[in-house]
Design an enzyme around this catalytic site. Structure first.
Site, PDB file in Angstrom:
ATOM      1  N   TYR A   1       4.225 -16.520   7.019  1.00  0.00           N
ATOM      2  CA  TYR A   1       4.832 -15.212   7.284  1.00  0.00           C
ATOM      3  C   TYR A   1       4.392 -14.697   8.663  1.00  0.00           C
ATOM      4  O   TYR A   1       5.225 -14.262   9.473  1.00  0.00           O
ATOM      5  CB  TYR A   1       4.389 -14.249   6.175  1.00  0.00           C
ATOM      6  CG  TYR A   1       4.878 -12.835   6.301  1.00  0.00           C
ATOM      7  CD1 TYR A   1       6.227 -12.533   6.375  1.00  0.00           C
ATOM      8  CD2 TYR A   1       3.962 -11.772   6.306  1.00  0.00           C
ATOM      9  CE1 TYR A   1       6.667 -11.223   6.462  1.00  0.00           C
ATOM     10  CE2 TYR A   1       4.394 -10.453   6.385  1.00  0.00           C
ATOM     11  CZ  TYR A   1       5.748 -10.188   6.461  1.00  0.00           C
ATOM     12  OH  TYR A   1       6.177  -8.889   6.544  1.00  0.00           O
TER      13      TYR A   1
ATOM     14  N   ILE B   1       3.162  -1.206   2.945  1.00  0.00           N
ATOM     15  CA  ILE B   1       3.993  -0.032   2.673  1.00  0.00           C
ATOM     16  C   ILE B   1       3.892   0.330   1.185  1.00  0.00           C
ATOM     17  O   ILE B   1       4.078  -0.518   0.316  1.00  0.00           O
ATOM     18  CB  ILE B   1       5.468  -0.280   3.069  1.00  0.00           C
ATOM     19  CG1 ILE B   1       5.575  -0.694   4.542  1.00  0.00           C
ATOM     20  CG2 ILE B   1       6.318   0.959   2.781  1.00  0.00           C
ATOM     21  CD1 ILE B   1       5.102   0.331   5.558  1.00  0.00           C
TER      22      ILE B   1
ATOM     23  N   GLY C   1      15.754  -4.214  -0.782  1.00  0.00           N
ATOM     24  CA  GLY C   1      14.305  -4.388  -0.855  1.00  0.00           C
ATOM     25  C   GLY C   1      13.548  -3.065  -0.818  1.00  0.00           C
ATOM     26  O   GLY C   1      14.154  -1.985  -0.830  1.00  0.00           O
ATOM     27  N   GLN C   2      12.229  -3.181  -0.769  1.00  0.00           N
ATOM     28  CA  GLN C   2      11.377  -1.984  -0.856  1.00  0.00           C
ATOM     29  C   GLN C   2      11.723  -0.953   0.220  1.00  0.00           C
ATOM     30  O   GLN C   2      11.913   0.222  -0.080  1.00  0.00           O
ATOM     31  CB  GLN C   2       9.900  -2.386  -0.728  1.00  0.00           C
ATOM     32  CG  GLN C   2       8.947  -1.210  -0.920  1.00  0.00           C
ATOM     33  CD  GLN C   2       7.511  -1.507  -0.475  1.00  0.00           C
ATOM     34  OE1 GLN C   2       7.271  -2.478   0.255  1.00  0.00           O
ATOM     35  NE2 GLN C   2       6.584  -0.674  -0.900  1.00  0.00           N
TER      36      GLN C   2
HETATM   37  N1  SER Z   1       3.301  -6.027   3.104  1.00  0.00           N
HETATM   38  C1  SER Z   1       3.351  -7.288   3.801  1.00  0.00           C
HETATM   39  C2  SER Z   1       2.694  -8.351   3.035  1.00  0.00           C
HETATM   40  O1  SER Z   1       1.757  -8.051   2.339  1.00  0.00           O
HETATM   41  C3  SER Z   1       2.690  -7.157   5.152  1.00  0.00           C
HETATM   42  O2  SER Z   1       3.670  -6.900   6.101  1.00  0.00           O
HETATM   43  O3  SER Z   1       3.072  -9.477   3.123  1.00  0.00           O
END
Ligand code: SER
Length: 320
Positions: A143, A173, A11-12
């Site tokens: 989430y 990020i 992943g990223q």
């Molecule tokens: N980058 C993530 C999201 O946008 C946040 O932790 O879901």
């Protein structure tokens, strides 16, 4: 030497973290795993790689035993935007995956587990500016629900079983190696690619949307600084706020215009606006600074310069 397993390593964040871990700890001591065999090809070229679905506890245990793993970094997660489309999948991967990691680490008496949390742990009732470390955690996304539960579970395993569990609340990020997958903050990466490719971008959140963000070199630094911190200095465990920069989409576009004056942006907010509206503008990370010496290096313009140069190179080589 530590024997480290990275889950979700294509992943990223994982894809860059694995390379940095291999530099520091030796390729033979870092086992990269991912659900997707193809995504792991690059990681398999310069070190150990195994295909793994974090929801499969038996496979996870077999890999940990095979390589005598004593540290796990679990980067496997369904992020906010995909999580709203597929909430049960988000629950399954983020919670059942996490409990598998914690249980195996406990059974095998591992030395440390690092599990990321996110600004998604906050919600509409959380103070939005300079959000404190200890605050209201009532997220409205699946989430976010799984991130709060993950923080509480991590702290529970520290208290109840003496397992060393650590975690940090990542902001959005931004990076130029591997694209993020299915998050709300993805616009802050897409905008740079579109600026290079098309000189224009249609953003899925409004221009005054402000969120905490971080450039990948600082993300790697934060992750590894916490990973290497002395346990005895930690008062918090699974929920560190980490700040770096915080900007609106307009400020981001203006930063790009300093380097590409003809860049244009327009706005077509979608369901991700509702998610972004529940997250903070900026965070207070004084606990991370005090307990493990956190200090970011990049600001918006320094990041923009770096991002545009890196993506321009990829474009010139025909890679994007
Ligand atoms: N980058 C993530 C999201 O946008 C946040 O932790 O879901």
């Amino acid at each position: 030497m530590k024997k480290i397993l990275v889950i979700g390593s294509a992943g990223q964040i994982g894809s860059e973290l694995v390379l940095e871990l291999r530099k520091r700890y030796g390729a033979e001591n870092v086992v990269a795993t991912d659900l997707c065999p193809n995504a792991g090809k690059k990681l398999a070229e310069n070190g150990l790689f195994e295909v793994l679905n974090v929801c499969n506890r038996e496979d996870l245990k077999a890999i940990c035993e095979k390589y005598e793993i004593d540290h796990i970094i679990n980067m496997a997660a369904i992020l906010s935007a995909v999580g709203e489309k597929k909430p049960m999948l988000a629950w399954d991967v983020n919670m059942n995956g996490l409990i598998n990691v914690l249980e195996i680490a406990r059974e095998m008496e591992m030395k440390q587990v690092l599990i990321p949390s996110s600004i998604a742990a906050f919600g509409p009732e959380t103070p939005a500016d300079f959000t404190p470390q200890e605050t209201i955690l009532r997220p409205t996304t699946m989430y976010g629900v799984t991130k709060v539960a993950g923080e509480l579970l991590g702290d529970y395993y520290v208290r109840r079983f003496g397992l060393d569990v650590r975690g940090l609340r990542y902001p959005g990020i931004i990076s130029n190696e591997t694209l993020p997958g299915g998050g709300t903050t993805d616009y802050a990466v897409e905008i740079y690619y579109e600026a290079i490719k098309n000189k224009k971008y249609t953003c899925f959140v409004k221009e005054d949307t402000q969120l905490p963000m971080m450039y990948m070199p600082d993300c790697l630094k934060a992750t590894l600084d916490l990973f290497e911190a002395d346990f005895d200095n930690l008062k918090h465990h699974s929920d560190f706020n980490v700040g770096s920069m915080s900007f609106t989409v307009k400020e981001l576009a203006d930063s790009i215009k300093k380097y590409i004056p003809e860049f244009e942006i327009d706005y077509a907010p979608d369901y991700r606006q509702d998610i972004a509206d529940t997250w903070p503008n900026s965070v207070d990370d004084s606990c991370a600074r005090m307990e493990w010496g956190w200090e970011p290096s990049f600001d918006l313009d320094a990041m923009t310069k770096d991002m545009l140069e890196a993506i321009q190179k990829k474009y010139d080589k025909g890679l994007i």
